[in-house]
Design an enzyme around this catalytic site. Structure first.
Site, PDB file in Angstrom:
ATOM      1  CE  LYS A  74      -2.682   0.689   3.618  1.00 37.12           C
ATOM      2  NZ  LYS A  74      -2.097  -0.544   4.136  1.00 37.12           N
ATOM      3  CB  THR A  76       5.249   0.081  -2.435  1.00 34.93           C
ATOM      4  OG1 THR A  76       6.071  -0.395  -1.377  1.00 34.93           O
ATOM      5  CG2 THR A  76       6.015   0.035  -3.746  1.00 34.93           C
ATOM      6  NE  ARG A  97      -0.689   4.817   8.256  1.00 30.13           N
ATOM      7  CZ  ARG A  97      -0.785   3.527   8.515  1.00 30.13           C
ATOM      8  NH1 ARG A  97      -1.209   3.117   9.696  1.00 30.13           N
ATOM      9  NH2 ARG A  97      -0.464   2.623   7.608  1.00 30.13           N
ATOM     10  CE  LYS A 108       4.859  -2.868   7.795  1.00 27.46           C
ATOM     11  NZ  LYS A 108       3.936  -1.719   7.747  1.00 27.46           N
ATOM     12  CB  ALA A 276      -5.638   1.067  10.445  1.00 33.84           C
ATOM     13  CG  PHE A 304      -3.868  -2.921   9.011  1.00 34.04           C
ATOM     14  CD1 PHE A 304      -2.824  -3.749   8.640  1.00 34.04           C
ATOM     15  CD2 PHE A 304      -3.860  -2.396  10.284  1.00 34.04           C
ATOM     16  CE1 PHE A 304      -1.793  -4.060   9.520  1.00 34.04           C
ATOM     17  CE2 PHE A 304      -2.835  -2.694  11.185  1.00 34.04           C
ATOM     18  CZ  PHE A 304      -1.805  -3.536  10.804  1.00 34.04           C
ATOM     19  CG  PHE A 385       4.542 -10.021  -6.833  1.00 28.96           C
ATOM     20  CD1 PHE A 385       5.568 -10.390  -5.983  1.00 28.96           C
ATOM     21  CD2 PHE A 385       3.583  -9.133  -6.370  1.00 28.96           C
ATOM     22  CE1 PHE A 385       5.642  -9.891  -4.688  1.00 28.96           C
ATOM     23  CE2 PHE A 385       3.646  -8.629  -5.093  1.00 28.96           C
ATOM     24  CZ  PHE A 385       4.677  -9.006  -4.238  1.00 28.96           C
ATOM     25  CD1 TRP A 413       8.990  -3.054  -4.253  1.00 34.62           C
ATOM     26  CD2 TRP A 413      10.121  -3.968  -5.955  1.00 34.62           C
ATOM     27  NE1 TRP A 413      10.103  -3.692  -3.726  1.00 34.62           N
ATOM     28  CE2 TRP A 413      10.811  -4.250  -4.748  1.00 34.62           C
ATOM     29  CE3 TRP A 413      10.647  -4.438  -7.155  1.00 34.62           C
ATOM     30  CZ2 TRP A 413      11.996  -4.997  -4.720  1.00 34.62           C
ATOM     31  CZ3 TRP A 413      11.838  -5.166  -7.130  1.00 34.62           C
ATOM     32  CH2 TRP A 413      12.500  -5.443  -5.921  1.00 34.62           C
TER      33      TRP A 413
END
Length: 559
Positions: A74, A76, A97, A108, A276, A304, A385, A413
């Site tokens: 999200k 990214t 954020r 993470k 969240a 989220f 991907f 990405w």
């Protein structure tokens, strides 16, 4: 075979622009900047007073499907979309954020985007940044210290130690501190009582900072924080303890939004970071308002999935700030959808159309909620991907088009803004469409009606039930006059339900609310469901084990 660079390696190879030049590009006056080195600055919120009559840009919310171990991307996508909009000639600002140290060292690793769609300086953003979280933790713990000191010094307010609701905070995943007993060691050491710590991002002070508009509003909100109840059942506030002035003094600089940049030098505000799943999950109102004055397009995200972050962004943040989003981006990956369809993580790289079809209802339910509950136009961004097959991508596009929603392939990405141009063009198109934005519930509805609306309309549950304890709390909150506040659901992020094992778009379940408490300073009621906790723990192998720094001060292993 070429070596794949890590996020931190990509970020460290980048040469950021001087942050003053980034600020000038979008019109931030020099006298409103406070520099934190060459690549970070705070912007004085008084700029909003100077520009109160300036037209706002268009607000774009980035949200996602229900999270999985396969990842969705999200942040990214948010960064790459902003860079993509800039690539097609738009004046854009991104508002995100701040990462919490807990997840950075826990599950993470870094949280500043990924690949060639990142905000920099990545290490600073992920670690101490400009000290906002430290200030929030200090203000939280000052209030806790003043509360216990008041009891120790005679307890003139008659505070019942068994009804204290204010907990201490630390910005680290530390399960050992969830439930503690303190004040031990004799009369001079305080009053013995049960206590505990929340992670700093779960502190109401974090929510207050993110929702406050200026210093007077900050002080007013801090003063309304309820820390416990008297023996007679009367709420005790930070104002009763005369704490709000000192707390605001600690937070006066933290209230100013932080300005950084993406790898492609797009201006980025990073400010505030409530989770969240246990808070409202959005960056600060001040940062978003500032971005709307500076950019023709503003990209922001909510934590989220859409049932958590987007619901709270739309029902709480937009309601309080008067925001009206122009478009919503829902991020998904083929891999994550196959996971929702029952495929274990090690097998997600294999084509599996049957599993994809089983997992697609999760995405489609989020899409339907945004379109039909909130009345907003949306696009599905498929975070690409290499293992995605044409058949799988075609199936996602087909199912979404049946709901009248386009799909854009996001390759940010790997390609940065160039890989976000297709998504950017679709977002610009959506922003020109009229929309019928509305909240999912009326603020004047009863607490129970609001809970039922969120659970049935957003989660698609059969209903909601309250434990006996929650029923007592509901009556107390309504008797105290808090019944008209919005609801902030504290729920697992891994399912539409309150059971993290129910993947996809489950049906036939009931949400159980076990605890209701008011965050009077923030201005909402928190409803805790399932096993949700306000202090996470570290995993078996924390990300911290891979993080290091060499003799020159260069950090490695940070995602």
């Amino acid at each position: 075979m070429p070596t794949i660079k890590t996020d931190i390696e990509i970020a460290q190879e980048n040469k950021p622009n001087f942050i003053g030049d980034v600020a000038r590009e979008v019109g931030v006056p020099e006298d409103h900047l406070e520099y934190y080195g060459r690549y970070k600055a705070k912007v004085d919120y008084n700029l909003l007073n100077d520009w109160k009559d300036k037209k706002n840009g268009k607000l774009i919310l980035v949200t996602a499907i229900t999270p999985t171990p396969a990842g969705e991307g999200k942040t990214t996508t948010s960064v790459g979309l902003a860079d993509g909009l800039r690539k097609i000639g738009k004046k854009v600002v991104v508002a995100l954020r701040e990462p919490s140290l807990g997840p950075v060292f826990g599950v993470k690793g870094g949280a500043a985007g990924g690949g060639y769609a990142q905000v920099v300086p990545m290490e600073d953003i992920n670690l101490h940044f400009t000290g906002d979280f430290h200030a929030i933790g200090a203000a939280n713990n000052l209030l806790a210290a003043m509360l216990d000191n008041h009891i120790q010094q005679g307890n003139a307010l008659g505070i019942d130690p068994k009804q204290i609701t204010w907990r201490r905070a630390v910005d680290m995943n530390d399960r050992q501190l969830r439930h503690i007993v303190d004040g031990l060691g004799g009369k001079a050491q305080g009053v013995p009582r049960e206590d505990g710590f929340d992670i700093t991002v779960a502190s109401e002070v974090m929510a207050v900072l993110c929702l406050a508009s200026d210093i007077p509003d900050l002080k007013s909100r801090l003063g309304r924080i309820i820390v416990g109840y008297t023996y007679a059942g009367k709420p005790v506030t930070a104002h009763d303890l005369k704490a709000e002035g000192a707390m605001a003094a600690l937070l006066k600089d933290a209230l100013k939004p932080n300005l950084v940049q993406t790898l492609e030098h797009t201006p980025a505000f990073i400010h505030g970071g409530p989770f969240a799943n246990i808070a409202h999950g959005c960056n600060s109102i001040t940062a978003t308002k500032m971005a709307l004055k500076l950019g023709d397009y503003v990209v922001t995200e909510a934590g989220f999935a859409a049932d958590l972050g987007a619901e709270k962004f739309l029902d709480i943040k937009c309601r309080m700030a008067g925001f009206k989003p122009s478009a919503v981006v829902i991020v998904a990956t083929v891999r994550a959808l196959k996971y929702h369809g029952g495929v274990p993580k090690p097998e997600l790289n294999n084509e599996n159309l049957d599993a994809l079809k089983k997992g697609l209802p999760n995405l489609l339910q989020h899409v339907s909620n945004i379109k039909n509950v909130y009345g907003l136009p949306c696009v599905v961004a498929i975070n690409a991907f290499p293992t995605d097959t044409k058949a799988e991508l075609d199936e996602v596009e087909k199912q979404c088009k049946e709901l009248g929603v386009n799909v854009a392939l996001s390759e940010v990405w790997a390609k940065g803004g160039e890989g976000g141009k297709a998504l950017a063009n679709e977002v610009v198109r959506l922003c020109e469409e009229p929309n019928d934005f509305r909240y999912s519930y009326d603020a004047d509805a009863s607490i129970m009606e609001k809970l039922e609306t969120i659970c049935t309309k957003i989660y698609h549950a059969d209903g909601v039930q309250l434990t006996d304890n929650a029923k007592k709390q509901l009556k107390q909150l309504e008797d105290l006059g808090f019944g008209n506040l919005p609801i902030c659901m504290a729920k697992t992020q891994y399912s539409f339900s309150d059971d993290p094992t129910l993947l996809g778009a489950p049906k036939g379940f009931t949400v159980t609310v076990r605890n209701l408490k008011v965050s009077a300073g923030a201005g909402f009621i928190v409803a805790l469901t399932g096993d949700i906790m306000t202090m996470p723990g570290l995993p078996k192998v924390p990300a911290a084990e891979k993080i290091d720094v060499d003799a020159t001060g260069k950090i490695s292993g940070l995602f």
